[in-house]
Scaffold this active site. Sequence first.
Site, PDB file in Angstrom:
ATOM      1  N   LYS A 109       0.811  -1.390   0.027  1.00 18.09           N
ATOM      2  CA  LYS A 109       0.051  -0.100  -0.200  1.00 18.09           C
ATOM      3  C   LYS A 109       0.862   1.134   0.127  1.00 18.09           C
ATOM      4  O   LYS A 109       1.900   1.266   0.791  1.00 18.09           O
ATOM      5  CB  LYS A 109      -0.836   0.055   1.002  1.00 18.09           C
ATOM      6  N   GLU A 129      -9.068  11.742  12.387  1.00 17.89           N
ATOM      7  CA  GLU A 129      -8.272  10.589  12.584  1.00 17.89           C
ATOM      8  C   GLU A 129      -7.569  10.758  13.957  1.00 17.89           C
ATOM      9  O   GLU A 129      -6.586  11.471  14.075  1.00 17.89           O
ATOM     10  CB  GLU A 129      -7.432  10.034  11.561  1.00 17.89           C
ATOM     11  N   GLU A 155      -7.170  -2.351   2.294  1.00 10.46           N
ATOM     12  CA  GLU A 155      -6.561  -0.914   2.741  1.00 10.46           C
ATOM     13  C   GLU A 155      -6.557  -0.746   4.034  1.00 10.46           C
ATOM     14  O   GLU A 155      -5.671  -0.430   4.988  1.00 10.46           O
ATOM     15  CB  GLU A 155      -7.223   0.370   1.747  1.00 10.46           C
ATOM     16  N   GLU A 209     -11.676  10.430  -5.251  1.00 13.52           N
ATOM     17  CA  GLU A 209     -11.675  10.305  -3.700  1.00 13.52           C
ATOM     18  C   GLU A 209     -10.850  11.485  -3.122  1.00 13.52           C
ATOM     19  O   GLU A 209     -11.144  12.283  -1.901  1.00 13.52           O
ATOM     20  CB  GLU A 209     -10.920   9.030  -3.459  1.00 13.52           C
TER      21      GLU A 209
END
Length: 419
Positions: free
Chosen positions: A181, A226, A270, A406
């Site tokens: 990733k 986050e 992911e 996105e």
Amino acid sequence: MTRTTTAAPPLTVSTRILDDPGAVLRHTLRDSPLAFVRNGDGIVGIGEALRFTFSGPERMRDAAAVWRTVVASAVVDDPVQLRGTGLVAFGSFTFADASDDTSVLIVPRVVIGRRRGKAWLTAIDTTTDPAFLAFTRTSVPVPRVGPHVTVALGPGAVDEATYGANVTEAVRRIAAGDARKVVLARDLVGHLPADADRRAILLDLAQAYPQCVTFAVDGLIGATPETLARTDGTRLTARVLAGSAARGTDPASDRAAAEALAASTKDVQEHAYALESLLDALAPLATDLRADPEPFRLQLPNLWHLATDVQATLPLGTTSLDVADVLHPTAAVAGTPTDVAVRLVAELEGVDRGRYAGPVGWFGANGDGEWMLALRSAQLTDDGIVRAWAGAGIVAGSDPTREVAETALKFRPITDALA
């Protein structure tokens, strides 16, 4: 390397109960706001009593060491004893070890805070003949904030076409086995009006994204969902976000979008990489590690996210910044394996992210605090340049067109606030 830009005399710190100050974001400075607020609760800073800057791979460890020195010589009178009262510092750290930008730790001269229905004021005295505040309760006028700030944002160093090409190359590298990733970002740039009141941007962000943390530290502003590390004594909590989808346009399409996200092999994979990265980094430091068995769907005004909450127990004496140093960068902002992903980010983006996707937050004299990832954010320079960043996690199944879309969704908190 550590550089002190202001001398560090012993501090005398006084916290007192404050009558209702209204929205705390109004009380920070218009040109240099300091803030960390969620759902109306949090702290804002006014002015600078102390300022330290750091760079290089030891930047967070250096900052934690400096903070321990500051705390050791401070005298604190804090009868309020709530989270965020007493001596606190705000901080913002670069994403990359080799960044040309600096990381910063700021102790304000005045802090205004609100939590659990109570408000307070903290004064931090650096004079040679200090005295505690004589009063036990005070009030402050509610400042007027300037009008909405409008900024036209256009392509930056990484435009949409370049970003799509970067995604294609990252997928090729992943297929070749170089990584699993890679989180790639692109930027938008614009210019603030000369009379802009930066608090207006923060108020717009807080109103639109109340469940996120609205932050401002040394020109870095944003509303991020986050949590990298939140500590309360030896208790640690963190929230991993990875995998996202646009909200639907009506209840039926919104439910369908959430269900499709939860069923998406690409997004679930992911997310799993991001969670694994955080747990692996915590394992040598913490005990009693616990994580949600399955990711839940976190609803934001513009996005659905896959989210996992993590809890752990820390050794005594571990500060929240110590934990942030251990965890950063996670796979949520870099990729996996971490060292390979960080190199690929630097190679493919070809531009310094600065403090985007780095830790931003605050901590107190006992080391407790909260550090978020500086996402949904923009850096505002002294001469009015605005640079916003947004990224997406690239895995084997990533499609460049979808990843460009996105990032456009993730720009929305900043672009809407500046629309």
